[in-house]
Scaffold this motif. Structure first.
Motif, PDB file in Angstrom:
ATOM      1  N   ALA A 142       2.594   6.994   4.223  1.00 39.41           N
ATOM      2  CA  ALA A 142       1.450   7.340   5.069  1.00 39.41           C
ATOM      3  C   ALA A 142       0.171   7.430   4.251  1.00 39.41           C
ATOM      4  O   ALA A 142      -0.889   6.966   4.669  1.00 39.41           O
ATOM      5  CB  ALA A 142       1.726   8.663   5.790  1.00 39.41           C
ATOM      6  N   LEU A 143       0.259   8.012   3.051  1.00 39.27           N
ATOM      7  CA  LEU A 143      -0.915   8.119   2.203  1.00 39.27           C
ATOM      8  C   LEU A 143      -1.386   6.752   1.721  1.00 39.27           C
ATOM      9  O   LEU A 143      -2.589   6.526   1.558  1.00 39.27           O
ATOM     10  CB  LEU A 143      -0.618   9.017   0.996  1.00 39.27           C
ATOM     11  CG  LEU A 143      -0.567  10.518   1.286  1.00 39.27           C
ATOM     12  CD1 LEU A 143      -0.109  11.273   0.047  1.00 39.27           C
ATOM     13  CD2 LEU A 143      -1.922  11.020   1.738  1.00 39.27           C
ATOM     14  N   ALA A 144      -0.435   5.823   1.502  1.00 36.48           N
ATOM     15  CA  ALA A 144      -0.839   4.472   1.109  1.00 36.48           C
ATOM     16  C   ALA A 144      -1.698   3.840   2.197  1.00 36.48           C
ATOM     17  O   ALA A 144      -2.709   3.188   1.912  1.00 36.48           O
ATOM     18  CB  ALA A 144       0.395   3.610   0.834  1.00 36.48           C
ATOM     19  N   GLY A 145      -1.306   4.045   3.460  1.00 35.96           N
ATOM     20  CA  GLY A 145      -2.124   3.535   4.563  1.00 35.96           C
ATOM     21  C   GLY A 145      -3.456   4.242   4.656  1.00 35.96           C
ATOM     22  O   GLY A 145      -4.498   3.619   4.900  1.00 35.96           O
ATOM     23  N   ALA A 146      -3.457   5.562   4.445  1.00 34.92           N
ATOM     24  CA  ALA A 146      -4.711   6.313   4.478  1.00 34.92           C
ATOM     25  C   ALA A 146      -5.634   5.875   3.352  1.00 34.92           C
ATOM     26  O   ALA A 146      -6.847   5.760   3.531  1.00 34.92           O
ATOM     27  CB  ALA A 146      -4.422   7.813   4.378  1.00 34.92           C
ATOM     28  N   ASN A 147      -5.059   5.603   2.175  1.00 33.52           N
ATOM     29  CA  ASN A 147      -5.873   5.149   1.055  1.00 33.52           C
ATOM     30  C   ASN A 147      -6.515   3.801   1.344  1.00 33.52           C
ATOM     31  O   ASN A 147      -7.678   3.556   0.996  1.00 33.52           O
ATOM     32  CB  ASN A 147      -5.014   5.057  -0.206  1.00 33.52           C
ATOM     33  CG  ASN A 147      -4.578   6.420  -0.706  1.00 33.52           C
ATOM     34  OD1 ASN A 147      -5.203   7.428  -0.400  1.00 33.52           O
ATOM     35  ND2 ASN A 147      -3.498   6.455  -1.469  1.00 33.52           N
ATOM     36  N   ALA A 148      -5.769   2.895   1.965  1.00 30.74           N
ATOM     37  CA  ALA A 148      -6.340   1.603   2.346  1.00 30.74           C
ATOM     38  C   ALA A 148      -7.487   1.804   3.334  1.00 30.74           C
ATOM     39  O   ALA A 148      -8.512   1.122   3.267  1.00 30.74           O
ATOM     40  CB  ALA A 148      -5.261   0.706   2.941  1.00 30.74           C
ATOM     41  N   ALA A 149      -7.314   2.748   4.253  1.00 35.95           N
ATOM     42  CA  ALA A 149      -8.385   3.043   5.213  1.00 35.95           C
ATOM     43  C   ALA A 149      -9.619   3.596   4.510  1.00 35.95           C
ATOM     44  O   ALA A 149     -10.752   3.285   4.888  1.00 35.95           O
ATOM     45  CB  ALA A 149      -7.884   4.032   6.267  1.00 35.95           C
TER      46      ALA A 149
END
Length: 411
Positions: free
Chosen positions: A347-354
Motif C-alpha cells: 500500500a505504501l508503494a502505491g502511496a509513494n507513487a502517488a
C-alpha cells in the motif's frame, strides 16, 4: 520510517543529537524558499542525499503519512524526521529550527508592514525560479527511487493527471489513499516488501499504541474544548486567539496555501485583522523561507483580539502548530516497531507513487507557471535543476543565484 526500531541513547548522545537536529533544521529554515512543495525538495536533499539520516523509501513513507494528516505537511515531515533522529526533543527542535527564522521575520514585519511592499520585488521572483529548480530535482530523484517499474510510473502519471484536473483541500489526501489502494491491489510483494536500512531513522518518538490513543484524545479534547472555553469566557482574548488558530491547524488538509482562506475567514471576517494587513502578511510570507503557516505569527501580532505583538504571535504560532505535534507523534507511536508488514508496504508503494505524481503535478501546474516569465527564467530553472541533480550543488547556492539573476535582469 520503514525501520523504526526502538533504540536507546545516553543523555549526552541525545543532547548532542537534539542540538544537531536543531542546527540542521535552522539552516533549512533560513534557506528553504518556495513554499511547501519546494520544502520536500530541500528536505530530501538535506536529510536523505547529504546527511543520510534516512533512506529514500523511509523519506517517501513519511511524506505520504504527513500528506494524509491535516496541517502543514512539510513542518510535520520535519517533526517526524527530527523525532526519528532524537526523540520527542528532536521533533520539537526540528520544528523550532525550521520555523524560527520565518516567525521572527514576520513578527518584525508586523511592526512595519505598512511601510514595506515586497510584492513587485524582482529578487522575490528569483526565489520562485529557484523553487522551480528544487522541485524539478526532487521529482527526478524521487521518481528514480520510488517508481522503478512501468506499473509504478503509470500510477504516478495517473495521480499527477488527477491532481491537475481537480483541485481542493481533500484532493491530495484522496489521491494518496487511492494510490495506496491501487498499490495494495496491483503491486507485487517485490514492489515494497523488503525493509530498507534505517539510515539513522530510529524510533525514539512516543512509543506505544496507548500513547497514540492518548495523544489523539488530547487532540480531540482541545478541538472541542477550546470553543466551549471560549464561550464560557468570551472576554478572554488569548483563549479566542488560541481556539481560532488551533482549529485552523487541525482542520485544513493540504497545508501551505490551503490554510490562508481558512485564516482569512477566521481573523478578517470577524474584524480581528484588517484586510490590507492580512494581504500584507500573505505577501511577506511568500518572501521568507520556512513554513507558510508561520504567517500565523504575523496575524497573531497584529490581531486586535489577544495580547498582540510577540505574545500574540507566540499564541497563534503555538496553537496553529500544536495539532501537528499531536498527530505526528500519535502516528509514529502507532507505527509498527519492526516496520510495516508486506501488505502495508504494498500500500505504501502505491502511496509513494502517488506522491511522485503529486509533486510532478505541482511542478507542472503551479511552480513552473509562476516561475517561468521569460527565457532567462527557463535557462535558470534548467541550469539549477542540472546543478542539483548532476553536480549536487547546495540548494542555497541555487536560491542565491536565481535571486541575483532575477534582480539583475529586472534592473
Amino acid at each position: 520510517m520503514t525501520a523504526m526500531v526502538t533504540t536507546t541513547a545516553s543523555p549526552g548522545v541525545r543532547a548532542h543529537s537534539t542540538l544537531e537536529v536543531f542546527l540542521v533544521a535552522l539552516r533549512l529554515g533560513l534557506t528553504s524558499f518556495g513554499g511547501p512543495i519546494a520544502h520536500l525538495g530541500y528536505f530530501r536533499e538535506t536529510y536523505v542525499v547529504r546527511r543520510g539520516w534516512l533512506g529514500e523509501r523511509a523519506f517517501a513513507d513519511l511524506v505520504a503519512l504527513c500528506q494524509l494528516l491535516p496541517g502543514p505537511a512539510s513542518s510535520q515531515l520535519g517533526i517526524a524526521i527530527g523525532a526519528g533522529r532524537a526523540g520527542v526533543a528532536g521533533g520539537i527542535a526540528a520544528w523550532l529550527g525550521f520555523t524560527l527564522p520565518a516567525a521572527v521575520l514576520l513578527v518584525l514585519f508586523a511592526a512595519v508592514y505598512r511601510e514595506l511592499d515586497l510584492a513587485g520585488a524582482a529578487w522575490v521572483h528569483g526565489l520562485t525560479v529557484a523553487a522551480g529548480a528544487v522541485v524539478a530535482a526532487a521529482v527526478v530523484g524521487m521518481a528514480r527511487a520510488l517508481t522503478p517499474d512501468l506499473r509504478s510510473r503509470a500510477m504516478a502519471v495517473l495521480a499527477g493527471l488527477v491532481a491537475l484536473a481537480w483541485a481542493g483541500p481533500l484532493v491530495q489526501a484522496a489521491i494518496i489513499v487511492g494510490g495506496a489502494m491501487a498499490g495494495l491491489l496491483l503491486s507485487t510483494a517485490a514492489a515494497g516488501s523488503g525493509a530498507e536500512p534505517s539510515s539513522g531513522l530510529a524510533g525514539r518518538a512516543p512509543g506505544s499504541r496507548r500513547t497514540a490513543i492518548g495523544l489523539m484524545a488530547v487532540f480531540v479534547v482541545l478541538l472541542v474544548g477550546l470553543p466551549l472555553l471560549r464561550a464560557l469566557v468570551p472576554s478572554a482574548g488569548p483563549i479566542a486567539l488560541a481556539d481560532a488558530f488551533y482549529r485552523s491547524g487541525a482542520l485544513v488538509f493540504g497545508g501551505g496555501h490551503v490554510v490562508l482562506p481558512l485564516l482569512e475567514a477566521t481573523v478578517v471576517e470577524p474584524g480581528w485583522v484588517a484586510p490590507d494587513a492580512f494581504l500584507a502578511g500573505y505577501g511577506a510570507a511568500q518572501a521568507v523561507p520556512g513554513p507558510l503557516f508561520s504567517v500565523a505569527g504575523f496575524l497573531g501580532a497584529v490581531s486586535s483580539v489577544g495580547p498582540g505583538g510577540p505574545a500574540g504571535a507566540a499564541i497563534a504560532l503555538g496553537a496553529v502548530f500544536l495539532p501537528s505535534f499531536l498527530l505526528v507523534f500519535a502516528a509514529l507511536a502507532a507505527w509498527p516497531r519492526g516496520g510495516p508488514s508486506p501488505t502495508v508496504r504494498r500500500a505504501l508503494a502505491g502511496a509513494n507513487a502517488a506522491v511522485v505524481g503529486l509533486l510532478l503535478a505541482a511542478l507542472v501546474g503551479t511552480v513552473l507557471p509562476a516561475a517561468l516569465r521569460s527565457p532567462v527564467d527557463v535557462v535558470t530553472v534548467v541550469a539549477g535543476t542540472l546543478g542539483l541533480v548532476l553536480l549536487r550543488l547546495p540548494p542555497i547556492l541555487v536560491v542565491v543565484v536565481a535571486a541575483v539573476v532575477s534582480a539583475l535582469v529586472a534592473g
